[in-house]
Write a protein that holds these residues in place. Sequence first.
Motif, PDB file in Angstrom:
ATOM      1  N   HIS A  55       2.925  -8.555   8.675  1.00  0.00           N
ATOM      2  CA  HIS A  55       2.708  -8.343   7.244  1.00  0.00           C
ATOM      3  C   HIS A  55       4.022  -8.538   6.491  1.00  0.00           C
ATOM      4  CE1 HIS A  55      -1.285  -6.794   8.110  1.00  0.00           C
ATOM      5  NE2 HIS A  55      -0.749  -5.974   9.004  1.00  0.00           N
ATOM      6  N   ASN A  56       3.964  -9.320   5.429  1.00  0.00           N
ATOM      7  CA  ASN A  56       5.137  -9.597   4.619  1.00  0.00           C
ATOM      8  C   ASN A  56       5.100  -8.725   3.375  1.00  0.00           C
ATOM      9  OD1 ASN A  56       7.410 -10.685   3.449  1.00  0.00           O
ATOM     10  ND2 ASN A  56       6.335 -12.493   2.647  1.00  0.00           N
ATOM     11  N   GLY A  57       5.698  -7.562   3.466  1.00  0.00           N
ATOM     12  CA  GLY A  57       5.694  -6.598   2.381  1.00  0.00           C
ATOM     13  C   GLY A  57       6.011  -5.234   2.965  1.00  0.00           C
ATOM     14  N   PHE A  58       5.859  -4.189   2.174  1.00  0.00           N
ATOM     15  CA  PHE A  58       6.161  -2.869   2.704  1.00  0.00           C
ATOM     16  C   PHE A  58       5.218  -1.825   2.136  1.00  0.00           C
ATOM     17  CE2 PHE A  58       9.164  -3.848  -0.742  1.00  0.00           C
ATOM     18  CZ  PHE A  58       8.863  -2.856  -1.654  1.00  0.00           C
ATOM     19  N   LEU A  59       5.230  -0.664   2.799  1.00  0.00           N
ATOM     20  CA  LEU A  59       4.461   0.494   2.380  1.00  0.00           C
ATOM     21  C   LEU A  59       5.384   1.501   1.715  1.00  0.00           C
ATOM     22  CD1 LEU A  59       2.351   1.037   5.637  1.00  0.00           C
ATOM     23  CD2 LEU A  59       1.632  -0.158   3.554  1.00  0.00           C
ATOM     24  N   LEU A  60       4.792   2.379   0.909  1.00  0.00           N
ATOM     25  CA  LEU A  60       5.526   3.472   0.302  1.00  0.00           C
ATOM     26  C   LEU A  60       5.044   4.778   0.912  1.00  0.00           C
ATOM     27  CD1 LEU A  60       5.442   2.465  -3.481  1.00  0.00           C
ATOM     28  CD2 LEU A  60       7.149   1.874  -1.751  1.00  0.00           C
ATOM     29  N   GLY A  61       5.988   5.555   1.465  1.00  0.00           N
ATOM     30  CA  GLY A  61       5.638   6.831   2.064  1.00  0.00           C
ATOM     31  C   GLY A  61       6.546   7.932   1.574  1.00  0.00           C
ATOM     32  N   ASP A  62       6.216   9.171   1.927  1.00  0.00           N
ATOM     33  CA  ASP A  62       7.086  10.276   1.550  1.00  0.00           C
ATOM     34  C   ASP A  62       8.122  10.497   2.641  1.00  0.00           C
ATOM     35  OD1 ASP A  62       5.902  11.781   3.574  1.00  0.00           O
ATOM     36  OD2 ASP A  62       4.550  12.830   2.218  1.00  0.00           O
ATOM     37  N   SER A  63       8.944  11.536   2.476  1.00  0.00           N
ATOM     38  CA  SER A  63      10.085  11.725   3.370  1.00  0.00           C
ATOM     39  C   SER A  63       9.700  12.211   4.747  1.00  0.00           C
ATOM     40  CB  SER A  63      11.075  12.710   2.737  1.00  0.00           C
ATOM     41  OG  SER A  63      10.415  13.916   2.390  1.00  0.00           O
ATOM     42  N   GLY A  64       8.404  12.467   4.993  1.00  0.00           N
ATOM     43  CA  GLY A  64       7.969  12.812   6.338  1.00  0.00           C
ATOM     44  C   GLY A  64       7.922  11.605   7.257  1.00  0.00           C
ATOM     45  N   TYR A  65       7.973  10.407   6.689  1.00  0.00           N
ATOM     46  CA  TYR A  65       7.961   9.184   7.478  1.00  0.00           C
ATOM     47  C   TYR A  65       9.385   8.678   7.678  1.00  0.00           C
ATOM     48  CZ  TYR A  65       2.926   8.873   6.713  1.00  0.00           C
ATOM     49  OH  TYR A  65       1.586   9.130   6.698  1.00  0.00           O
ATOM     50  N   PRO A  66       9.645   8.008   8.792  1.00  0.00           N
ATOM     51  CA  PRO A  66      10.970   7.399   8.972  1.00  0.00           C
ATOM     52  C   PRO A  66      11.129   6.170   8.086  1.00  0.00           C
ATOM     53  CG  PRO A  66       9.527   6.789  10.787  1.00  0.00           C
ATOM     54  CD  PRO A  66       8.753   7.777   9.961  1.00  0.00           C
ATOM     55  N   CYS A  67      12.316   5.982   7.538  1.00  0.00           N
ATOM     56  CA  CYS A  67      12.574   4.814   6.707  1.00  0.00           C
ATOM     57  C   CYS A  67      12.727   3.587   7.597  1.00  0.00           C
ATOM     58  CB  CYS A  67      13.831   5.034   5.874  1.00  0.00           C
ATOM     59  SG  CYS A  67      14.151   3.709   4.685  1.00  0.00           S
ATOM     60  N   ARG A  68      11.963   2.550   7.306  1.00  0.00           N
ATOM     61  CA  ARG A  68      12.003   1.307   8.060  1.00  0.00           C
ATOM     62  C   ARG A  68      12.078   0.141   7.084  1.00  0.00           C
ATOM     63  NH1 ARG A  68      12.975   4.468  11.410  1.00  0.00           N
ATOM     64  NH2 ARG A  68      11.931   4.863  13.409  1.00  0.00           N
ATOM     65  N   ARG A  69      12.303  -1.043   7.608  1.00  0.00           N
ATOM     66  CA  ARG A  69      12.386  -2.210   6.735  1.00  0.00           C
ATOM     67  C   ARG A  69      11.062  -2.474   6.029  1.00  0.00           C
ATOM     68  NH1 ARG A  69      11.505  -4.128  11.868  1.00  0.00           N
ATOM     69  NH2 ARG A  69       9.858  -5.690  12.098  1.00  0.00           N
ATOM     70  N   TYR A  70       9.954  -1.985   6.588  1.00  0.00           N
ATOM     71  CA  TYR A  70       8.633  -2.180   6.004  1.00  0.00           C
ATOM     72  C   TYR A  70       8.058  -0.888   5.427  1.00  0.00           C
ATOM     73  CZ  TYR A  70       7.536  -0.224  10.576  1.00  0.00           C
ATOM     74  OH  TYR A  70       7.499   0.581  11.682  1.00  0.00           O
ATOM     75  N   LEU A  71       8.801   0.210   5.476  1.00  0.00           N
ATOM     76  CA  LEU A  71       8.309   1.500   5.000  1.00  0.00           C
ATOM     77  C   LEU A  71       9.405   2.184   4.187  1.00  0.00           C
ATOM     78  CD1 LEU A  71       6.244   3.757   4.888  1.00  0.00           C
ATOM     79  CD2 LEU A  71       6.941   4.475   7.183  1.00  0.00           C
ATOM     80  N   MET A  72       9.226   2.220   2.866  1.00  0.00           N
ATOM     81  CA  MET A  72      10.233   2.794   1.984  1.00  0.00           C
ATOM     82  C   MET A  72       9.921   4.264   1.727  1.00  0.00           C
ATOM     83  SD  MET A  72      10.875  -0.278  -0.751  1.00  0.00           S
ATOM     84  CE  MET A  72      12.453   0.390  -1.213  1.00  0.00           C
ATOM     85  N   THR A  73      10.933   5.106   1.870  1.00  0.00           N
ATOM     86  CA  THR A  73      10.793   6.545   1.667  1.00  0.00           C
ATOM     87  C   THR A  73      11.882   7.021   0.707  1.00  0.00           C
ATOM     88  OG1 THR A  73      12.211   7.050   3.579  1.00  0.00           O
ATOM     89  CG2 THR A  73       9.838   6.859   3.977  1.00  0.00           C
ATOM     90  N   GLY A 103       0.814  -1.206   0.000  1.00  0.00           N
ATOM     91  CA  GLY A 103       0.000   0.000   0.000  1.00  0.00           C
ATOM     92  C   GLY A 103       0.847   1.255   0.000  1.00  0.00           C
ATOM     93  N   CYS A 104       0.198   2.385  -0.250  1.00  0.00           N
ATOM     94  CA  CYS A 104       0.834   3.705  -0.200  1.00  0.00           C
ATOM     95  C   CYS A 104       0.184   4.493   0.933  1.00  0.00           C
ATOM     96  CB  CYS A 104       0.644   4.448  -1.518  1.00  0.00           C
ATOM     97  SG  CYS A 104       1.321   3.603  -2.949  1.00  0.00           S
ATOM     98  N   ILE A 105       1.003   5.172   1.728  1.00  0.00           N
ATOM     99  CA  ILE A 105       0.524   5.837   2.936  1.00  0.00           C
ATOM    100  C   ILE A 105       0.739   7.337   2.839  1.00  0.00           C
ATOM    101  CG2 ILE A 105       2.737   5.421   4.098  1.00  0.00           C
ATOM    102  CD1 ILE A 105       1.199   5.266   6.737  1.00  0.00           C
ATOM    103  N   ASP A 106      -0.212   8.088   3.369  1.00  0.00           N
ATOM    104  CA  ASP A 106      -0.065   9.547   3.431  1.00  0.00           C
ATOM    105  C   ASP A 106      -1.142  10.095   4.351  1.00  0.00           C
ATOM    106  OD1 ASP A 106       0.991  12.005   3.014  1.00  0.00           O
ATOM    107  OD2 ASP A 106       0.569  12.117   0.882  1.00  0.00           O
ATOM    108  N   GLY A 107      -1.053  11.395   4.624  1.00  0.00           N
ATOM    109  CA  GLY A 107      -2.038  12.078   5.441  1.00  0.00           C
ATOM    110  C   GLY A 107      -2.683  13.212   4.683  1.00  0.00           C
ATOM    111  N   THR A 108      -3.874  13.589   5.101  1.00  0.00           N
ATOM    112  CA  THR A 108      -4.574  14.714   4.484  1.00  0.00           C
ATOM    113  C   THR A 108      -5.342  15.462   5.558  1.00  0.00           C
ATOM    114  OG1 THR A 108      -6.063  15.369   2.693  1.00  0.00           O
ATOM    115  CG2 THR A 108      -6.664  13.408   3.925  1.00  0.00           C
ATOM    116  N   PHE A 109      -5.505  16.767   5.379  1.00  0.00           N
ATOM    117  CA  PHE A 109      -6.258  17.584   6.310  1.00  0.00           C
ATOM    118  C   PHE A 109      -7.730  17.616   5.903  1.00  0.00           C
ATOM    119  CE2 PHE A 109      -2.177  20.161   6.913  1.00  0.00           C
ATOM    120  CZ  PHE A 109      -1.847  19.484   8.085  1.00  0.00           C
ATOM    121  N   VAL A 110      -8.619  17.487   6.880  1.00  0.00           N
ATOM    122  CA  VAL A 110     -10.054  17.686   6.687  1.00  0.00           C
ATOM    123  C   VAL A 110     -10.485  18.809   7.615  1.00  0.00           C
ATOM    124  CG1 VAL A 110     -12.357  16.673   6.907  1.00  0.00           C
ATOM    125  CG2 VAL A 110     -10.468  15.293   6.004  1.00  0.00           C
ATOM    126  N   ARG A 111     -10.991  19.887   7.036  1.00  0.00           N
ATOM    127  CA  ARG A 111     -11.339  21.072   7.810  1.00  0.00           C
ATOM    128  C   ARG A 111     -12.513  20.817   8.755  1.00  0.00           C
ATOM    129  NH1 ARG A 111      -9.817  26.334   5.728  1.00  0.00           N
ATOM    130  NH2 ARG A 111      -8.492  26.147   3.877  1.00  0.00           N
TER     131      ARG A 111
END
Length: 281
Positions: free
Chosen positions: A165-183, A94-102
């Motif tokens: 979970h056997n796999g990883f997520l894709l995030g932007d550079s606001g996330y820390p790089c981990r073995r399961y989270l590629m930035t 999956g791909c991870i990110d955040g968004t603002f909701v007013r």
Amino acid sequence: MAERRRRRRNSARNNALPPLLQLLVCLRFFATGAFHKLIGDSFNVSECTVGRCRAVASAIVSVRGDFIQFPKDHKARETKQEFLKNAGFPNVLGCIDGTFVRIIGPSENEADFVNRKGFHSLNVRMVCGAKFKFTSVCATWPGSVHYSRVWRESALCRQFEQGEHNGFLLGDSGYPCRRYLMTPYLNPAIDAQQRFNASLCRTRVLVEQSFGIIKRRFACLQATLMTNPDQAATYVVACVVLHNLGIEKGDVMDKACDAADAYQADHYVHSLQRSRGKPHA
């Protein structure tokens, strides 16, 4: 998938709205984000009656487990194949990110909800699959909280930390790089790093497109939710449930190919290298 349950709410009112009309009123609010008075006028009901239809949103959220599921077992294998086929990135869940909701400024802890852009909001963290379907959502955090913390304290993060979970997520550079989270590399020094950033960007833009789709489909997420944070979070999750249901049913939708999204895809690599990936509006 668990059997999908019907929800019926008992009422002591003499002229209670029929369940179908309650649902239509709620859907009109999600689709337009209009004031309750305007929605009430279109259905010939009172403003207060429209407000009480928020119970429909709670009923929708009660079945979130049937529609918002992070992929496991054979679903995980299918998700990886979809990302490999559609985006060329292997072993992605999956791909991870955040968004603002007013939202309007709450009466309690008002300052906590002021985000970095200066308005009151929830900071909503989501994970999407390769077909714009959301597989995880957390909408309970105030706007001032950095979304790396929202991720760090989530149940899904703990599951990855524990190796569920056997796999990883894709995030932007606001996330820390981990073995399961590629930035991405913040300062790519060689061509290989630049190519990696470009490839990650082309794949991770799916979550940006998914945000665009759900916010165009449910305009209440683009407007200001005139309610307290807890109820606003309920509305957000209800919209995600309906969004996923629409995709399951093959509902026709804009696949984020308009000029704005094309511009976003073309320039996203550069924006990642310039910033540290703060939440998107």
